[in-house]
Design an enzyme around this catalytic site. Structure first.
Site, short mmCIF file in Angstrom:
data_model
loop_
_atom_site.label_atom_id
_atom_site.label_comp_id
_atom_site.label_asym_id
_atom_site.label_seq_id
_atom_site.Cartn_x
_atom_site.Cartn_y
_atom_site.Cartn_z
CE LYS A 1 -1.43 1.48 4.18
NZ LYS A 1 -1.15 2.86 4.61
CG ASN A 2 2.41 2.75 3.49
OD1 ASN A 2 1.25 3.10 3.26
ND2 ASN A 2 2.86 2.54 4.71
CB CYS B 1 -4.06 10.73 12.06
SG CYS B 1 -2.64 9.71 12.26
NE ARG C 1 1.09 10.09 10.28
CZ ARG C 1 0.60 9.13 9.51
NH1 ARG C 1 -0.60 8.67 9.73
NH2 ARG C 1 1.31 8.64 8.52
CG ASP D 1 3.84 1.31 9.50
OD1 ASP D 1 3.43 2.15 10.32
OD2 ASP D 1 4.05 1.58 8.30
CB ILE E 1 8.28 6.58 14.30
CG1 ILE E 1 9.49 5.65 14.11
CG2 ILE E 1 7.98 7.36 13.03
CD1 ILE E 1 10.80 6.31 13.72
NE ARG F 1 -6.69 4.46 6.20
CZ ARG F 1 -6.01 5.49 6.69
NH1 ARG F 1 -6.14 5.82 7.94
NH2 ARG F 1 -5.22 6.19 5.91
N1 EPU Z 1 7.23 14.54 10.58
C1 EPU Z 1 7.36 15.87 10.84
N2 EPU Z 1 7.23 16.76 9.80
C2 EPU Z 1 6.98 16.36 8.53
C3 EPU Z 1 6.85 14.99 8.26
C4 EPU Z 1 6.99 14.10 9.31
O1 EPU Z 1 7.58 16.27 11.99
O2 EPU Z 1 6.87 17.23 7.64
C5 EPU Z 1 7.35 13.55 11.67
C6 EPU Z 1 6.09 12.74 11.90
O3 EPU Z 1 5.17 13.43 12.73
C7 EPU Z 1 6.62 11.48 12.54
C8 EPU Z 1 7.98 11.30 11.84
O4 EPU Z 1 8.31 12.59 11.30
O5 EPU Z 1 6.80 11.69 13.90
C9 EPU Z 1 8.01 10.29 10.74
O6 EPU Z 1 6.89 10.49 9.90
P1 EPU Z 1 6.89 10.14 8.36
O7 EPU Z 1 6.74 11.42 7.58
O8 EPU Z 1 8.04 9.28 8.02
O9 EPU Z 1 5.54 9.32 8.23
P2 EPU Z 1 4.60 9.34 6.97
O10 EPU Z 1 5.44 9.51 5.77
O11 EPU Z 1 3.47 10.26 7.20
C10 EPU Z 1 4.74 6.80 6.38
C11 EPU Z 1 3.78 5.66 6.26
C12 EPU Z 1 3.28 5.28 7.65
C13 EPU Z 1 4.49 4.88 8.49
C14 EPU Z 1 5.50 6.03 8.53
C15 EPU Z 1 6.78 5.69 9.26
C16 EPU Z 1 2.80 6.04 4.09
C17 EPU Z 1 1.61 6.41 3.29
N3 EPU Z 1 2.65 6.08 5.42
O12 EPU Z 1 4.02 7.87 6.99
O13 EPU Z 1 2.43 4.16 7.47
O14 EPU Z 1 4.08 4.58 9.80
O15 EPU Z 1 5.86 6.41 7.19
O16 EPU Z 1 7.38 4.59 8.70
O17 EPU Z 1 3.83 5.70 3.56
C18 EPU Z 1 0.69 2.69 8.04
O18 EPU Z 1 0.85 2.14 6.94
O19 EPU Z 1 -0.01 2.20 8.96
C19 EPU Z 1 1.35 3.97 8.30
C20 EPU Z 1 0.96 4.81 9.25
#
Ligand code: EPU
Length: 434
Positions: free
Chosen positions: A22-23, A120, A125, A309, A331, A401
């Protein structure tokens, strides 16, 4: 609202097949925005987030066929005209990954309007790092009425250094950089396999990218990308969830169609917990647990560390292990929503800040429990598979999802699980509290 009814006690035996990630599929679908040509993606999982991404692209004017022809897991996307480069709040509120369209929309249209995602269930996030990177590339970004509006005649290559590692942030800015003028150097990037998957699609579309999968990515901007066909790699989190399902039930399970190179941290923790893991060629892993499980500590990290995850699922396993396991979540700030539900089933877990201490083994007893997010739901399914009696899991739309027909897959290897309700009919307001 759909529910799962699960009777625990059966060891899982046989072979279960993993779907596409999915991701990976979500950013790859967003990448189709970058070209007027057709992008064909194979091994797309049939999960709700993919349908949401389809709706999002379609609302902008893209033609998206999901499961076209005889291939159910294929999607064909054509963004020849994007009449409305906007990600509306109605869609973004149900799926934060919608913000992945920000970079590609500015790169392709010079303009993007994207609703700000709220917090969320698992944490705040923010997307400040996406915004900061796009501004460095020359975009002007304003924020009003809950929407970000970003403009740039053409983005310029820049030196981007992420303050912290972000998966979708790396993906979003990578998609912005491929059509930017000149070179972009991205440092402290996410190294997740999903970033590599996206980079290989972009490369097939004509992008020039070096270093995807390492923390430094260099992109030489091009003026145009063309269509491509790409196969999404297997879902490492679904695979890891099945490995734990095999282990927790004392089963003998082959998890097929996975990539064990992506599962290193999970496999090594399973071995530490006393689970026998055998690699059967490049795309199958056999898991067996016939003795007692032992406690093992985990601490979530960015890839290649132990994935956040998989934290909730590992915690379910820890409830069945002999001794004390420490589970540290680094994280997300609020990713322990499954704990109280596991405790209601009889687990002994104490949370202090970002660390949960699990004392096992506990005899779990079936209960009515509530799913709060995608991976928390998976943890409760795993607990229910070993609980004494019949558990009822409410709000399984969270599960839908990201896991494709999980109940059918688990039933196929001997689990007693059935769905009450209709998978295709959650109301919008049910989808919001994620
Ligand atoms: N963060 C910031 N600022 C930003 C972006 C991120 O502070 O601009 C922080 C976040 O709040 C978090 C950390 O950085 O504390 C890491 O977040 P990341 O951006 O890596 O998460 P994401 O890209 O929103 C993806 C996956 C998540 C998975 C995380 C971590 C997708 C669509 N989602 O989220 O997947 O947990 O990386 O590996 O790729 C899931 O599939 O259940 C899921 C939540």
């Amino acid at each position: 609202m759909d529910k799962f009814v699960i009777r625990g006690g059966n060891p899982l035996l046989g072979t279960v097949r993993v779907s596409g990630a999915k991701n990976s599929a979500l950013p790859c679908m967003a990448a189709a925005i970058l070209t007027e040509d057709e992008v064909i993606l194979e091994n797309i999982p049939q999960v709700r987030d993919i349908e949401t991404q389809r709706r999002l692209l379609a609302s902008m004017g893209a033609e998206v066929e999901l499961g076209y022809g005889r291939a159910q897991h294929r999607t064909k996307i054509c963004c020849r005209t994007l009449s409305d480069p906007e990600a509306k709040y109605e869609i973004v509120k149900t799926m934060r990954a919608s913000s992945l369209v920000l970079g590609p929309l500015i790169a392709r249209c010079g303009l993007a309007r994207v609703a700000m995602p709220g917090g969320c269930a698992i944490g705040g996030r923010p997307i400040d790092l996406h915004i900061k990177g796009l501004e460095k590339m020359g975009a002007t970004i304003t924020q009003e009425h809950g929407y970000l509006e970003a403009r740039a005649a053409r983005l310029r290559g820049a030196h981007l250094l992420f303050d912290r590692i972000t998966v979708t942030g790396t993906e979003d800015l990578l998609m912005a950089a491929v059509l930017a003028e000149g070179e972009t150097l991205m440092e402290n990037c996410a190294r997740e396999p999903e970033v590599v998957d996206l980079a290989s699609l972009l490369t097939a579309m004509g992008a020039r990218i070096e270093g995807a999968g390492t923390s430094t990515i260099r992109v030489h901007g091009v003026t145009r990308l063309h269509g491509a066909r790409h196969r999404i790699h297997p879902d490492r989190i679904e695979a890891g969830t099945f490995l734990i399902a095999g282990a927790i039930t004392g089963g003998d399970l082959i998890v097929a169609n996975c990539n064990h190179n992506h599962l290193g941290a999970v496999i090594s923790k399973l071995q530490e917990a006393g689970v026998r893991v055998d690699l059967l060629g490049p795309d199958s892993v056999r898991v067996r647990a016939d003795g007692r499980l032992r406690a093992a500590d985990i601490s979530t990290e960015e890839y290649p560390g132990f994935p956040t995850d998989m934290q909730a699922q590992f915690m379910a396993l820890a409830t069945q292990a002999e001794g004390v396991s420490q589970v540290k979540e680094n994280i997300f700030e609020n990713r322990f929503m499954h704990v109280q539900e596991l405790v209601r089933m009889g687990a002994h877990i104490k949370v202090d800040g970002n660390t949960a201490t699990v004392r096992g083994p506990s005899r779990l007893s079936a209960a009515a429990v509530m799913c709060s997010d995608l991976r928390a739901s998976a943890s409760l399914v795993l607990a229910a598979l070993v609980a004494d009696g019949e558990s009822i899991l409410d709000r399984v739309y969270h599960m839908d999802r990201g896991y494709e027909r999980i109940e059918e897959k688990l039933r196929g290897v001997g689990a007693q699980i059935r769905r009450l309700g209709n998978i295709f009919a959650p109301r919008d307001e049910e989808l919001i509290a994620r």
